[in-house]
Design a protein around this motif. Structure first.
Motif, mmCIF file in Angstrom:
data_model
loop_
_atom_site.group_PDB
_atom_site.id
_atom_site.type_symbol
_atom_site.label_atom_id
_atom_site.label_comp_id
_atom_site.label_asym_id
_atom_site.label_seq_id
_atom_site.Cartn_x
_atom_site.Cartn_y
_atom_site.Cartn_z
ATOM 1 N N LEU A 137 0.831 -1.199 0.000
ATOM 2 C CA LEU A 137 0.000 0.000 0.000
ATOM 3 C C LEU A 137 0.867 1.252 0.000
ATOM 4 N N ALA A 138 1.997 1.194 0.700
ATOM 5 C CA ALA A 138 2.906 2.339 0.723
ATOM 6 C C ALA A 138 3.500 2.594 -0.660
ATOM 7 N N SER A 139 3.800 1.526 -1.373
ATOM 8 C CA SER A 139 4.354 1.685 -2.726
ATOM 9 C C SER A 139 3.310 2.290 -3.663
ATOM 10 N N MET A 140 2.034 1.953 -3.453
ATOM 11 C CA MET A 140 0.955 2.542 -4.262
ATOM 12 C C MET A 140 0.838 4.031 -3.983
ATOM 13 N N ASP A 141 1.044 4.418 -2.746
ATOM 14 C CA ASP A 141 1.036 5.847 -2.406
ATOM 15 C C ASP A 141 2.203 6.566 -3.073
ATOM 16 N N GLU A 142 3.368 5.917 -3.036
ATOM 17 C CA GLU A 142 4.575 6.550 -3.570
ATOM 18 C C GLU A 142 4.550 6.684 -5.093
ATOM 19 N N ASN A 143 4.015 5.682 -5.787
ATOM 20 C CA ASN A 143 4.015 5.754 -7.251
ATOM 21 C C ASN A 143 2.816 6.503 -7.820
ATOM 22 N N GLY A 144 1.966 7.030 -6.943
ATOM 23 C CA GLY A 144 0.860 7.874 -7.387
ATOM 24 C C GLY A 144 -0.434 7.151 -7.690
ATOM 25 N N THR A 145 -0.457 5.821 -7.511
ATOM 26 C CA THR A 145 -1.673 5.061 -7.821
ATOM 27 C C THR A 145 -2.838 5.483 -6.934
ATOM 28 N N THR A 146 -2.582 5.610 -5.640
ATOM 29 C CA THR A 146 -3.644 6.006 -4.707
ATOM 30 C C THR A 146 -4.177 7.389 -5.035
ATOM 31 N N GLY A 147 -3.264 8.312 -5.315
ATOM 32 C CA GLY A 147 -3.679 9.668 -5.663
ATOM 33 C C GLY A 147 -4.492 9.721 -6.946
ATOM 34 N N LEU A 148 -4.100 8.889 -7.933
ATOM 35 C CA LEU A 148 -4.842 8.854 -9.195
ATOM 36 C C LEU A 148 -6.265 8.364 -8.975
ATOM 37 N N VAL A 149 -6.396 7.284 -8.201
ATOM 38 C CA VAL A 149 -7.733 6.741 -7.923
ATOM 39 C C VAL A 149 -8.594 7.786 -7.223
ATOM 40 N N THR A 150 -8.036 8.445 -6.237
ATOM 41 C CA THR A 150 -8.782 9.463 -5.489
ATOM 42 C C THR A 150 -9.243 10.597 -6.389
ATOM 43 N N GLY B 43 4.650 -13.909 -20.639
ATOM 44 C CA GLY B 43 3.620 -13.087 -20.025
ATOM 45 C C GLY B 43 2.859 -13.802 -18.924
ATOM 46 N N ILE B 44 2.721 -15.104 -19.066
ATOM 47 C CA ILE B 44 2.040 -15.879 -18.019
ATOM 48 C C ILE B 44 2.853 -15.813 -16.728
ATOM 49 N N ALA B 45 4.167 -15.961 -16.858
ATOM 50 C CA ALA B 45 5.037 -15.888 -15.684
ATOM 51 C C ALA B 45 5.001 -14.497 -15.061
ATOM 52 N N LEU B 46 5.011 -13.454 -15.898
ATOM 53 C CA LEU B 46 4.990 -12.087 -15.373
ATOM 54 C C LEU B 46 3.681 -11.771 -14.662
ATOM 55 N N PHE B 47 2.593 -12.324 -15.163
ATOM 56 C CA PHE B 47 1.289 -12.036 -14.561
ATOM 57 C C PHE B 47 1.157 -12.637 -13.165
ATOM 58 N N THR B 48 1.875 -13.708 -12.903
ATOM 59 C CA THR B 48 1.757 -14.345 -11.582
ATOM 60 C C THR B 48 2.060 -13.352 -10.457
ATOM 61 N N TYR B 49 3.014 -12.454 -10.697
ATOM 62 C CA TYR B 49 3.359 -11.448 -9.684
ATOM 63 C C TYR B 49 2.191 -10.498 -9.449
ATOM 64 N N ARG B 50 1.529 -10.084 -10.539
ATOM 65 C CA ARG B 50 0.384 -9.190 -10.394
ATOM 66 C C ARG B 50 -0.778 -9.866 -9.668
ATOM 67 N N ALA B 51 -1.057 -11.117 -10.026
ATOM 68 C CA ALA B 51 -2.161 -11.836 -9.386
ATOM 69 C C ALA B 51 -1.908 -11.976 -7.884
ATOM 70 N N PHE B 52 -0.676 -12.271 -7.526
ATOM 71 C CA PHE B 52 -0.308 -12.362 -6.110
ATOM 72 C C PHE B 52 -0.530 -11.024 -5.410
ATOM 73 N N ASN B 53 -0.117 -9.934 -6.050
ATOM 74 C CA ASN B 53 -0.276 -8.609 -5.450
ATOM 75 C C ASN B 53 -1.729 -8.183 -5.336
#
Length: 205
Positions: free
Chosen positions: A47-60, A97-107
């Motif tokens: 969640l802290a990384s989402m704040d730092e990269n601007g994701t939280t701010g964008l959603v808001t 791409g299947i291997a790369l997506f596993t990280y996103r699904a976990f997150n």
């Protein structure tokens, strides 16, 4: 009618792979949920990384418009995840791409783990969003799998060589991407609506 018939013919012909992609997406999500409960600092760091990269701010900043929020969600799901994470890498290295997506699904699981009452309430309407979008991801992953298989084993696509197999694999990617796009549209509109309108009602109780 071909736009409806052909994708479902491909899915039926490769039902085992499609179910495997579904299991991969949902399984890694649940593993991420379990990890968030077992290691609370993991979720806090995410969640802290989402704040730092601007994701939280964008959603808001987008919460004032359902349609603008929907468009943003659709762009992220299709371009950032579907194309850049899954399809493009798989066009260079089979199944990458299947291997790369596993990280996103976990997150996804880490971020949405119902570790408190607020998140648990949020998941009541958001669970439908997950079901819709996970099905779309499973279809895109199926396309990446079929591309890799046709590339490495051209005979599975009725091709004479790997070049022809690659081309036929790309065609299959295109066909299964059609229902995935439809699901991404539905998922984006519903996700924006439920976050802006439904979630606040639940949290107000």
């Amino acid at each position: 009618m071909r736009f409806l018939r052909t994708p479902f013919q491909i899915i039926r012909a490769n039902l085992g792979a499609y179910l495997a992609m579904n299991a991969l997406v949902h399984g890694l999500f649940l593993i991420g949920v379990g990890a968030a409960f077992a290691f609370p600092d993991l979720r806090a760091a995410h969640l802290a990384s989402m704040d730092e990269n601007g994701t939280t701010g964008l959603v808001t900043s987008l919460l004032g418009s359902v349609w603008l929020f929907s468009l943003t969600i659709f762009a992220v799901n299709t371009l950032t995840v579907g194309v850049l994470t899954i399809l493009l890498p798989s066009m260079v290295v089979p199944f990458a791409g299947i291997a790369l997506f596993t990280y996103r699904a976990f997150n996804f699981g880490v971020a949405l783990a119902p570790v408190d009452e607020t998140v648990a309430k949020t998941l009541i309407p958001h669970s439908l969003t997950l079901l819709i979008e996970f099905q779309a991801y499973a279809l895109v992953l199926l396309g990446a799998y079929l591309l890799g298989r046709s590339w490495l084993r051209p005979e599975t696509a009725g091709a004479r060589n790997r070049r022809q197999g690659y081309v036929r694999g790309l065609r299959q990617v295109g066909w299964v991407s059609l229902p995935a796009l439809a699901l991404f549209v539905v998922g984006a509109v519903y996700e924006a609506f439920e976050i802006i309108h439904l979630v606040p009602l639940l949290l107000a109780d």
